[in-house]
Design a protein around this motif. Sequence first.
Motif, PDB file in Angstrom:
ATOM      1  N   PRO A  10      77.686  60.977  97.920  1.00 26.15           N
ATOM      2  CA  PRO A  10      77.078  61.181  96.425  1.00 26.15           C
ATOM      3  C   PRO A  10      76.159  59.396  96.885  1.00 26.15           C
ATOM      4  N   ALA A  11      75.085  59.070  95.742  1.00 26.75           N
ATOM      5  CA  ALA A  11      74.230  58.754  96.127  1.00 26.75           C
ATOM      6  C   ALA A  11      75.121  56.458  95.710  1.00 26.75           C
ATOM      7  N   SER A  12      76.117  56.581  95.071  1.00 25.99           N
ATOM      8  CA  SER A  12      76.981  55.397  94.296  1.00 25.99           C
ATOM      9  C   SER A  12      78.024  55.414  93.393  1.00 25.99           C
ATOM     10  N   ARG A  13      78.982  55.080  93.384  1.00 26.75           N
ATOM     11  CA  ARG A  13      80.446  55.262  93.392  1.00 26.75           C
ATOM     12  C   ARG A  13      81.246  54.181  92.843  1.00 26.75           C
ATOM     13  N   GLY A  14      79.870  53.281  92.406  1.00 27.89           N
ATOM     14  CA  GLY A  14      80.104  51.779  92.332  1.00 27.89           C
ATOM     15  C   GLY A  14      79.098  51.521  90.273  1.00 27.89           C
ATOM     16  N   PRO A  15      79.703  51.039  89.675  1.00 27.32           N
ATOM     17  CA  PRO A  15      79.071  50.172  88.586  1.00 27.32           C
ATOM     18  C   PRO A  15      77.723  50.647  89.035  1.00 27.32           C
ATOM     19  N   ALA A  16      77.161  51.382  87.869  1.00 26.19           N
ATOM     20  CA  ALA A  16      75.728  52.123  87.306  1.00 26.19           C
ATOM     21  C   ALA A  16      75.016  50.886  87.741  1.00 26.19           C
ATOM     22  N   TYR A  17      73.273  50.709  87.922  1.00 29.50           N
ATOM     23  CA  TYR A  17      72.174  50.027  88.026  1.00 29.50           C
ATOM     24  C   TYR A  17      72.812  48.145  87.958  1.00 29.50           C
ATOM     25  N   ARG A  18      72.782  48.453  88.724  1.00 32.28           N
ATOM     26  CA  ARG A  18      73.701  46.864  89.305  1.00 32.28           C
ATOM     27  C   ARG A  18      72.820  46.687  90.822  1.00 32.28           C
ATOM     28  N   PRO A  19      71.643  45.773  91.268  1.00 29.70           N
ATOM     29  CA  PRO A  19      70.673  45.916  92.124  1.00 29.70           C
ATOM     30  C   PRO A  19      71.827  45.068  93.226  1.00 29.70           C
ATOM     31  N   TRP A  20      71.564  45.589  94.685  1.00 25.63           N
ATOM     32  CA  TRP A  20      72.402  44.811  95.722  1.00 25.63           C
ATOM     33  C   TRP A  20      71.786  44.938  96.988  1.00 25.63           C
ATOM     34  N   GLY A  21      70.215  45.408  96.763  1.00 22.58           N
ATOM     35  CA  GLY A  21      69.556  44.519  97.640  1.00 22.58           C
ATOM     36  C   GLY A  21      68.389  44.096  97.320  1.00 22.58           C
ATOM     37  N   LEU A  22      68.106  43.368  98.163  1.00 21.64           N
ATOM     38  CA  LEU A  22      66.169  43.316  97.448  1.00 21.64           C
ATOM     39  C   LEU A  22      65.372  43.062  98.732  1.00 21.64           C
ATOM     40  N   LEU A  23      64.146  44.201  98.700  1.00 19.94           N
ATOM     41  CA  LEU A  23      63.773  43.938  99.658  1.00 19.94           C
ATOM     42  C   LEU A  23      62.101  43.012  99.416  1.00 19.94           C
ATOM     43  N   ALA A  62      67.785  36.604  92.471  1.00 20.63           N
ATOM     44  CA  ALA A  62      68.489  37.675  93.099  1.00 20.63           C
ATOM     45  C   ALA A  62      69.892  37.851  93.296  1.00 20.63           C
ATOM     46  N   ALA A  63      70.569  36.519  93.842  1.00 18.45           N
ATOM     47  CA  ALA A  63      71.484  36.165  93.947  1.00 18.45           C
ATOM     48  C   ALA A  63      72.380  36.216  92.786  1.00 18.45           C
ATOM     49  N   ALA A  64      71.942  35.597  91.827  1.00 16.58           N
ATOM     50  CA  ALA A  64      72.423  36.100  90.576  1.00 16.58           C
ATOM     51  C   ALA A  64      72.699  37.064  89.539  1.00 16.58           C
ATOM     52  N   LEU A  65      72.164  37.967  89.690  1.00 15.81           N
ATOM     53  CA  LEU A  65      71.750  39.237  89.860  1.00 15.81           C
ATOM     54  C   LEU A  65      73.050  40.445  90.638  1.00 15.81           C
ATOM     55  N   GLY A  66      73.089  39.557  91.901  1.00 15.64           N
ATOM     56  CA  GLY A  66      74.718  40.415  92.081  1.00 15.64           C
ATOM     57  C   GLY A  66      74.192  40.960  93.866  1.00 15.64           C
ATOM     58  N   VAL A  67      72.148  40.605  93.581  1.00 21.33           N
ATOM     59  CA  VAL A  67      72.030  41.495  95.471  1.00 21.33           C
ATOM     60  C   VAL A  67      72.344  40.587  96.253  1.00 21.33           C
ATOM     61  N   TRP A 285      55.940  36.355  88.837  1.00 25.03           N
ATOM     62  CA  TRP A 285      54.447  35.447  88.820  1.00 25.03           C
ATOM     63  C   TRP A 285      55.104  34.795  87.196  1.00 25.03           C
ATOM     64  N   GLU A 286      55.566  35.626  86.280  1.00 21.74           N
ATOM     65  CA  GLU A 286      55.802  35.671  84.939  1.00 21.74           C
ATOM     66  C   GLU A 286      56.807  35.345  84.502  1.00 21.74           C
ATOM     67  N   ARG A 287      57.845  36.495  85.134  1.00 17.46           N
ATOM     68  CA  ARG A 287      58.854  36.632  84.574  1.00 17.46           C
ATOM     69  C   ARG A 287      59.764  36.504  85.531  1.00 17.46           C
ATOM     70  N   SER A 288      61.135  36.802  84.824  1.00 13.38           N
ATOM     71  CA  SER A 288      62.584  36.831  85.573  1.00 13.38           C
ATOM     72  C   SER A 288      62.959  37.982  86.373  1.00 13.38           C
ATOM     73  N   LEU A 289      64.007  37.984  87.981  1.00  7.12           N
ATOM     74  CA  LEU A 289      64.172  39.141  88.332  1.00  7.12           C
ATOM     75  C   LEU A 289      65.059  39.876  86.737  1.00  7.12           C
ATOM     76  N   ALA A 290      65.932  39.256  86.065  1.00  9.12           N
ATOM     77  CA  ALA A 290      66.893  39.856  85.104  1.00  9.12           C
ATOM     78  C   ALA A 290      66.095  40.559  84.354  1.00  9.12           C
ATOM     79  N   GLU A 291      64.995  39.697  83.363  1.00 14.57           N
ATOM     80  CA  GLU A 291      63.891  40.695  82.270  1.00 14.57           C
ATOM     81  C   GLU A 291      63.858  41.589  83.582  1.00 14.57           C
ATOM     82  N   ILE A 292      63.352  41.752  85.060  1.00 13.30           N
ATOM     83  CA  ILE A 292      61.821  43.143  85.437  1.00 13.30           C
ATOM     84  C   ILE A 292      63.114  44.100  84.899  1.00 13.30           C
ATOM     85  N   TRP A 293      64.646  43.907  85.386  1.00 14.40           N
ATOM     86  CA  TRP A 293      65.648  44.993  86.433  1.00 14.40           C
ATOM     87  C   TRP A 293      65.698  45.489  84.468  1.00 14.40           C
TER      88      TRP A 293
END
Length: 378
Positions: A10-23, A62-67, A285-293
């Motif tokens: 399965p794609a994920s077994r952890g908490p849903a909708y938490r970013p792990w990686g940043l490209l 990104a680090a604050a979001l859990g990446v 440029w305009e919004r934080s990653l948390a808002e965009i997530w």
Amino acid sequence: MQPELAQREPASRGPAYRPWGLLAELTHRCPLACPYCSNPLALVSKNEELDTETWLRVLTEAAALGVRQVHLSGGEPTTRSDIVEITAACRRLGLYSNLITSGVGAARAKLPALAEAGLDHVQLSLQGVNQTQADAVGGLAGSHQAKLAFAADVTACGLPLTLNAVIHRGNIHDTDAMIDFALRLGARRLEVAHTQFYGWALANRAALMPAREDVVTTIRRVQKAQVELKGRLAIDLVVPDYFARYPKACCGGWGRRLISVTPAGKVLPCHAAETIPGLTFFSCWERSLAEIWASPAFEAFRGTDWMQEPCRSCDRKEWDFGGCRCQAFALTGDAAATDPACSFSPEHARISALATQESTSAPPPYIPRRAAKDVVSA
């Protein structure tokens, strides 16, 4: 069981909708012109790129979001004059940094400083196992020798090295040689990645599509090598969608595990998401990653509520999430459709026939990454 049809976890077994990686796509500038490049046909110019200060803010958010993992990519990320500063910021923030590089241009000269700044890992692209093959694919004379020298420096620095070999009809018979090549270079990991048809690769699909029988043979050889070389070389296998029974859970599911930031600052749930019309992707440029997530575009295909049949009632829907939304749109015109890579898709037979037809026809010339004028739609 056919080798390409093996059951996936399965794609994920952890908490849903938490970013792990940043490209972090730092730039589209690149000395190579690989026809299988997944970058968009409209490349971002240098003067459109995010500045250093904004990238440092993005990493902090990104680090604050859990990446936890940052993939420093491009184009060629070492063309950025601030690549060492960005890498040092990853270390300072506790982010595991992976440099995805061609190993040519400025890469070798900057490697010692990158290692000193705390770079954790290097992923080096492999266009071929000899100079002639590498030049034909990458379009740059001398690139193969530059890669050999760069790889030697990576291992001398004590950094773990992964080779990424993109497989297509021009090199699919060289898989064994690629495995030997990785061993000789001291790589810890080899990615045998059959071409995924996005961006420039989609434009070059007819030139790159391998034959089904060659795909099956290659997968069997790789699976054999995975067993024989366990403990010496880890080998990852990415199978080609057009010959699969089930689709991949692209990026672990739309908006579930990955944030991708383009050189111009657009924040996406996957590398190719801008190809889907009707979605508004905000800029850092305009919004934080948390808002965009939490934005509507990231919510558009999250989870399973958006699904149509046959995905909606499928017992695999929490495994592959209907496959790739960008591929579904590219091949059917409907981003909510079942990915045609899935055997349950009503379009699956058509796509399989298309792959067979393209792989058995004389291949057209490559459209180099820098020559968009003659690109045709899929």
